[in-house]
Design an enzyme around this catalytic site. Structure first.
Site, mmCIF file in Angstrom:
data_model
loop_
_atom_site.group_PDB
_atom_site.id
_atom_site.type_symbol
_atom_site.label_atom_id
_atom_site.label_comp_id
_atom_site.label_asym_id
_atom_site.label_seq_id
_atom_site.Cartn_x
_atom_site.Cartn_y
_atom_site.Cartn_z
ATOM 1 N N THR A 165 76.929 51.501 -39.267
ATOM 2 C CA THR A 165 76.333 52.159 -40.433
ATOM 3 C C THR A 165 76.847 53.591 -40.516
ATOM 4 O O THR A 165 77.261 54.066 -41.591
ATOM 5 C CB THR A 165 74.788 52.128 -40.327
ATOM 6 N N ALA A 213 80.106 47.595 -31.993
ATOM 7 C CA ALA A 213 80.040 46.877 -30.714
ATOM 8 C C ALA A 213 78.917 45.852 -30.723
ATOM 9 O O ALA A 213 78.991 44.816 -30.058
ATOM 10 C CB ALA A 213 79.814 47.878 -29.576
ATOM 11 N N CYS A 257 68.788 43.382 -41.907
ATOM 12 C CA CYS A 257 68.314 44.680 -42.406
ATOM 13 C C CYS A 257 67.652 44.554 -43.771
ATOM 14 O O CYS A 257 67.027 45.474 -44.257
ATOM 15 C CB CYS A 257 69.449 45.687 -42.446
HETATM 16 N N1 PLP Z 1 78.467 45.860 -41.752
HETATM 17 C C1 PLP Z 1 78.216 44.559 -41.551
HETATM 18 C C2 PLP Z 1 79.097 43.535 -42.196
HETATM 19 C C3 PLP Z 1 77.138 44.169 -40.744
HETATM 20 O O1 PLP Z 1 76.886 42.870 -40.550
HETATM 21 C C4 PLP Z 1 76.337 45.182 -40.141
HETATM 22 C C5 PLP Z 1 75.150 44.824 -39.355
HETATM 23 O O2 PLP Z 1 74.450 43.884 -39.657
HETATM 24 C C6 PLP Z 1 76.648 46.529 -40.382
HETATM 25 C C7 PLP Z 1 77.721 46.827 -41.191
HETATM 26 C C8 PLP Z 1 75.838 47.632 -39.774
HETATM 27 O O3 PLP Z 1 76.030 47.648 -38.399
HETATM 28 P P1 PLP Z 1 75.156 48.560 -37.396
HETATM 29 O O4 PLP Z 1 73.799 47.913 -37.374
HETATM 30 O O5 PLP Z 1 75.908 48.515 -36.108
HETATM 31 O O6 PLP Z 1 75.088 49.924 -37.946
#
Ligand code: PLP
Length: 383
Positions: free
Chosen positions: A71, A203, A328
Site C-alpha cells: 500500500t 512480502a 480489505c
Molecule cells: N495490491 C494488491 C493486488 C493486493 O492484493 C494487496 C493486498 O491485498 C495490496 C496491493 C496491498 O498490499 P499490503 O497489504 O501489503 O499493503
C-alpha cells in the site's frame, strides 16, 4: 482439519524465511546507518537483500526502494509522481486494488475500462492518455479475479506516447507503474521485458512477513517522497530500515520465483479440479473473468441465488476459509468494484466467492473443500 483457501489475502511465513529473519531483532539489532563494524555488517545484509530482489526484477540494486508494504509502495508511486508533476493527470484501470484507486482519487484521474472478461481495453487506454498524463498505473494480476494484464502491450502504448511527445516537443514525462503484488508468486517480474518504470511488490503475499515490500524505481524516474526523514532508501523513504522484514522479503521472493513454473502447474491442476466440481455440481455456477490469462491459484465463482456473505460464514463454520472478495473491502457492503467493472449485476457480485490456493494446498483439501462448498451452497439456495 481447517482448510485455508484465501492465499490472496495472506500467506503463511515460510519456515526458511523465518529462519533467515531470526537474529536481526536481537543479535544483529544494530542500526544499519551506524559506523561500527557490527552495524556495517547489517548494512551489508540489507544490500545483499536488495541485490536479490533486483536480480529477480532484472534491475539495478539502486533501483529497489524498500517500503512498509505494498500500500505504501503504491502510494509512493502514484502520489510521488503526481506531487512532482502537480498539473498532470494519471490514468488507472477500473480493476486496480483499493490502494491505487484511493491514492489517485484526489488527482486529475481517468479510469480505463476492462471488457467482460477482465481484459484492459488498450484502445480506450490510449485515447485517455493526453499530453498532460504523467503516470499510467495498471495492475499486473488482479487480486479478486486473477486476470493477468499484458503489461508489455501497455508499455508499447506508452512508448508511442513518448515518441509523439518528442516529435511535438512536449517535455512532460510519462511513467508506467504496475502493481505486481499477486503476480509475484507465478509470473516473470523482469522490468525490462514488462517495460515498466515503477513496480510494486509485497512480502506478505509471497510467504514473507507483513508490512514490508518495495517499489522498483527505474533510473531517472522523478518522484516526491511520501515520508520525509533520514536519507535511507535514497531519501524516498526515510526511517530506520525494517532489517528483519527486508531480509525476509528477499528470501521469500527468491523462494517463490525459483520454483514458480512447477508451483503454477501444480496449483492450476488443483484449481481446475475444484472448478470442475463446482461447475458440474452447482446449477448455473459461473466463473468470473477469463480462464486464459489468469493466475493459476485463483477462482472466482458465481452461485445463483446464494448470498456470498452467508456462504462465507457457513463455510467458515464447516472449516473452509474463503472470501467474497478482497480482504480489505470485506467490511464494506458495496459490491466489488472489480466485478462491477466486468459489467456484472449487483446480484451476481453479491453471490460470488473468491477462492485462492497456495503452496500448502493439497489434493485432499481440494476434494474436501469442493464437497463442502457444493453442500453448503446447495442448502443456502433452498432457504
Ligand atoms: N495490491 C494488491 C493486488 C493486493 O492484493 C494487496 C493486498 O491485498 C495490496 C496491493 C496491498 O498490499 P499490503 O497489504 O501489503 O499493503
Amino acid at each position: 482439519m481447517r482448510i485455508y483457501l484465501d492465499y490472496a489475502a495472506a500467506t503463511p511465513l515460510h519456515p526458511s524465511v523465518k529462519e533467515a529473519m531470526l537474529g536481526y531483532w536481537d543479535v544483529d539489532f544494530y542500526n544499519p546507518s551506524s559506523t561500527y563494524l557490527d552495524a556495517q555488517n547489517v548494512r551489508k545484509s540489507i544490500n545483499d537483500a536488495r541485490k536479490t530482489v533486483a536480480h529477480w526484477l532484472g534491475a539495478k540494486h539502486g533501483e529497489i526502494i524498500f517500503t512498509a508494504g505494498a500500500t505504501e509502495s503504491i502510494n509512493l508511486a502514484i502520489r510521488g509522481v503526481m506531487e512532482k508533476f502537480p498539473s498532470s493527470n494519471v490514468v488507472i484501470s477500473a480493476v486496480e486494488h483499493e490502494a491505487a484507486l484511493k491514492s489517485s482519487a484526489k488527482y486529475k484521474r481517468k479510469v480505463a475500462p476492462v471488457d467482460a472478461s477482465g481484459k484492459l481495453d488498450l484502445a480506450k487506454l490510449s485515447e485517455l492518455i493526453d499530453d498532460k498524463t504523467a503516470l499510467v498505473s495498471i495492475i499486473y494480476a488482479n487480486n479478486e479475479i486473477g486476470t493477468i494484464q499484458s503489461i508489455s502491450q501497455v508499455a508499447r502504448v506508452i512508448e508511442k506516447v513518448r515518441s509523439n511527445r518528442r516529435q511535438k516537443g512536449v517535455k512532460q514525462p510519462i511513467y508506467l507503474h504496475t502493481d505486481a503484488v499477486q503476480a509475484a508468486n507465478y509470473l516473470d517480474l523482469h522490468v525490462s521485458k514488462l517495460g515498466v518504470d515503477l513496480m510494486t511488490l509485497s512480502a506478505a503475499k509471497i510467504y514473507g512477513p507483513k508490512q514490508v515490500g518495495c517499489l522498483y524505481v527505474k533510473g531517472e524516474t522523478e518522484l516526491e517522497p511520501l515520508i520525509y526523514g533520514g536519507s535511507q532508501e535514497k531519501s524516498l523513504r526515510g526511517g530506520t530500515e525494517n532489517v528483519a522484514g527486508i531480509i525476509g522479503f528477499a528470501k521469500a521472493l527468491n523462494l517463490v520465483q525459483t520454483d514458480r513454473h512447477e508451483e503454477a502447474k501444480r496449483v492450476s491442476e488443483l484449481r481446475n479440479q475444484l472448478m470442475k466440481t463446482l461447475l458440474v455440481s452447482i446449477d448455473g455456477a459461473q466463473v468470473a473473468g477469463t480462464m486464459k490469462k489468469r493466475l493459476p491459484n485463483n477462482l472466482n465463482v458465481y452461485f445463483p441465488g446464494v448470498d456470498g456473505e452467508r456462504l462465507v460464514m457457513k463455510l467458515d463454520e464447516r472449516g473452509v476459509m474463503v472470501a467474497t472478495g478482497a480482504a480489505c473491502e470485506a467490511s464494506n457492503d458495496e459490491p466489488s468494484h472489480v466485478l462491477k467493472a466486468l459489467r456484472q449485476s449487483n446480484e451476481k457480485a453479491h453471490s460470488s466467492l473468491r477462492i485462492s490456493l497456495g503452496r500448502d494446498t493439497n489434493a485432499g483439501e481440494i476434494k474436501k473443500a469442493g464437497k463442502t462448498i457444493v453442500d453448503v451452497a446447495g442448502s443456502l439456495r433452498q432457504n
